[in-house]
Design an enzyme around this catalytic site. Sequence first.
Site, PDB file in Angstrom:
ATOM      1  N   SER A 210       0.996  -1.086  -0.163  1.00 20.92           N
ATOM      2  CA  SER A 210       0.235  -0.018   0.184  1.00 20.92           C
ATOM      3  C   SER A 210       0.915   1.419  -0.017  1.00 20.92           C
ATOM      4  O   SER A 210       2.013   1.222   0.504  1.00 20.92           O
ATOM      5  CB  SER A 210      -0.807   0.471   1.469  1.00 20.92           C
TER       6      SER A 210
ATOM      7  N   TYR B   1      -1.446  -1.861  10.817  1.00 20.41           N
ATOM      8  CA  TYR B   1      -1.947  -2.145   9.458  1.00 20.41           C
ATOM      9  C   TYR B   1      -0.723  -0.683   8.313  1.00 20.41           C
ATOM     10  O   TYR B   1       0.112  -1.708   8.095  1.00 20.41           O
ATOM     11  CB  TYR B   1      -3.114  -0.992   8.714  1.00 20.41           C
TER      12      TYR B   1
HETATM   13  N1  LIG Z   1      -9.066  -1.041  -1.056  1.00 20.79           N
HETATM   14  C1  LIG Z   1      -7.986  -0.378   0.042  1.00 20.79           C
HETATM   15  O1  LIG Z   1      -8.091   0.681   0.020  1.00 20.79           O
HETATM   16  C2  LIG Z   1      -6.713  -0.368   0.019  1.00 20.79           C
HETATM   17  C3  LIG Z   1      -5.261   0.498  -0.435  1.00 20.79           C
HETATM   18  C4  LIG Z   1      -4.065  -0.070  -0.281  1.00 20.79           C
HETATM   19  C5  LIG Z   1      -3.710  -1.575  -0.598  1.00 20.79           C
HETATM   20  N2  LIG Z   1      -5.040  -2.453  -0.298  1.00 20.79           N
HETATM   21  C6  LIG Z   1      -4.184  -3.709  -0.259  1.00 20.79           C
HETATM   22  O2  LIG Z   1      -4.879  -5.055  -1.429  1.00 20.79           O
HETATM   23  C7  LIG Z   1      -5.445  -5.846  -0.577  1.00 20.79           C
HETATM   24  C8  LIG Z   1      -6.629  -6.151  -1.647  1.00 20.79           C
HETATM   25  O3  LIG Z   1      -7.532  -5.334  -0.713  1.00 20.79           O
HETATM   26  P1  LIG Z   1      -9.347  -4.921  -1.677  1.00 20.79           P
HETATM   27  O4  LIG Z   1      -9.670  -3.748  -1.108  1.00 20.79           O
HETATM   28  O5  LIG Z   1      -9.314  -5.788  -2.751  1.00 20.79           O
HETATM   29  O6  LIG Z   1     -10.180  -6.121  -0.590  1.00 20.79           O
HETATM   30  P2  LIG Z   1     -11.401  -6.532  -0.541  1.00 20.79           P
HETATM   31  O7  LIG Z   1     -12.297  -5.843  -1.220  1.00 20.79           O
HETATM   32  O8  LIG Z   1     -11.339  -6.917   1.313  1.00 20.79           O
HETATM   33  O9  LIG Z   1     -10.730  -8.438  -0.544  1.00 20.79           O
HETATM   34  C9  LIG Z   1     -10.027  -8.947   0.281  1.00 20.79           C
HETATM   35  C10 LIG Z   1     -10.138  -9.905  -0.417  1.00 20.79           C
HETATM   36  O10 LIG Z   1      -9.252 -11.079   0.162  1.00 20.79           O
HETATM   37  C11 LIG Z   1      -9.617 -12.568   1.917  1.00 20.79           C
HETATM   38  N3  LIG Z   1      -9.391 -12.515   2.507  1.00 20.79           N
HETATM   39  C12 LIG Z   1      -9.735 -11.584   3.586  1.00 20.79           C
HETATM   40  N4  LIG Z   1      -9.617 -12.187   4.999  1.00 20.79           N
HETATM   41  C13 LIG Z   1      -9.119 -13.577   4.524  1.00 20.79           C
HETATM   42  C14 LIG Z   1      -8.769 -14.554   5.108  1.00 20.79           C
HETATM   43  N5  LIG Z   1      -8.603 -13.948   6.673  1.00 20.79           N
HETATM   44  N6  LIG Z   1      -7.539 -15.569   4.575  1.00 20.79           N
HETATM   45  C15 LIG Z   1      -8.177 -15.995   2.887  1.00 20.79           C
HETATM   46  N7  LIG Z   1      -8.155 -14.628   2.573  1.00 20.79           N
HETATM   47  C16 LIG Z   1      -9.194 -13.992   3.299  1.00 20.79           C
HETATM   48  C17 LIG Z   1     -11.607 -11.746   1.120  1.00 20.79           C
HETATM   49  O11 LIG Z   1     -12.314 -12.877   1.105  1.00 20.79           O
HETATM   50  P3  LIG Z   1     -12.892 -13.402   2.624  1.00 20.79           P
HETATM   51  O12 LIG Z   1     -13.170 -12.824   3.146  1.00 20.79           O
HETATM   52  O13 LIG Z   1     -13.799 -14.488   1.531  1.00 20.79           O
HETATM   53  O14 LIG Z   1     -12.083 -14.389   3.022  1.00 20.79           O
HETATM   54  C18 LIG Z   1     -11.275 -10.979  -0.325  1.00 20.79           C
HETATM   55  O15 LIG Z   1     -11.417 -11.933  -1.245  1.00 20.79           O
HETATM   56  C19 LIG Z   1      -5.519  -6.009   0.546  1.00 20.79           C
HETATM   57  O16 LIG Z   1      -4.090  -7.006   0.856  1.00 20.79           O
HETATM   58  C20 LIG Z   1      -5.010  -4.530   0.824  1.00 20.79           C
HETATM   59  O17 LIG Z   1      -4.541  -4.337   1.823  1.00 20.79           O
HETATM   60  C21 LIG Z   1      -6.274  -2.540   0.048  1.00 20.79           C
END
Ligand SMILES: NC(=O)c1ccc[n+]([C@@H]2O[C@H](COP(=O)([O-])OP(=O)(O)OC[C@H]3O[C@@H](n4cnc5c(N)ncnc54)[C@H](OP(=O)(O)O)[C@@H]3O)[C@@H](O)[C@H]2O)c1
Length: 258
Positions: free
Chosen positions: A140, A153
Amino acid sequence: MDNKYTLITGGTEGIGLEIAKLFAKDKHNLFIVARNRDKLEAARNFLEREYKIIVFILDIDLTVDNSCEKIYEFVDKNNLIVDNLINNAGIGSFGLFNEEKEGFEEKIIKINIISLTKLTKHFIKDMIRRGEGGILNVASTAAFVSGPKMAMYYSTKAYVLSLTESLHEEVKALGVRISCLCPGPVKTSFQEKAGVKKSEKMKKLMMSPEDVAKAAYKGFKHGKCIVIPGSKNKILVLGNKILPRALGRKLVAMSNKG
Ligand SMILES: NC(=O)c1ccc[n+]([C@@H]2O[C@H](COP(=O)([O-])OP(=O)(O)OC[C@H]3O[C@@H](n4cnc5c(N)ncnc54)[C@H](OP(=O)(O)O)[C@@H]3O)[C@@H](O)[C@H]2O)c1
């Protein structure tokens, strides 16, 4: 039959699903892991139907002990070769460190750091032996600065960035590429799950998961070490590098006030 697969953690929604679509479009077979079985099946049905590829799924909680070992067992049992690993699954939580729910520290470290590190270590060995393969670790823009009110985080993402940069240098001459994706805020359900209140400034910075995935895929295919999607995020990161650290963290503290 081609038994090469792209393993994506958290590939059922958000950034992970958009990255899955791009690999699928280029005819990569996929192996997706996440917790929710219904979402996994929905992702598999969609990706197989739309892109005519093979998708394996495994419901696993990456915050639980031995989850990585179960992934290795699944890979061996199904005779898969993981030629790309996308360490995308991650969690966050907004609030003061001392008020965080008991046990959350272990969960966030297990998924954001331990699982990512174990999966990287396990699969990079095969990649080095074969002289080909790639890993994309999702950090991130939080990795570049400290983050009052989201301390754990930001810290875990700093680890992901540092690890990936080091490994990038270690393996680049061995035919293996490893990149770190550093998005700013993205329009997924992540913010809501983490309890982040979106400020007006944050709303303006938010990118779509599709655009983030496109930048990630392009950067990864070109072997870039650090991929920062969006010009506003690039400027923010540059600003963080120029500013004294004390000022950087004060600015984050101000924007995370809510
Ligand atoms: N969205 C943002 O603003 C943002 C910004 C910077 C970086 N990121 C990073 O990008 C990545 C993806 O984020 P996103 O925004 O796409 O998140 P998201 O929409 O919440 O999706 C998260 C994914 O991870 C899976 N997951 C969550 N907890 C889990 C667990 N305990 N075991 C296995 N799988 C798990 C979820 O499926 P289940 O719930 O079914 O397990 C889902 O497929 C993360 O590493 C996040 O830190 C996000």
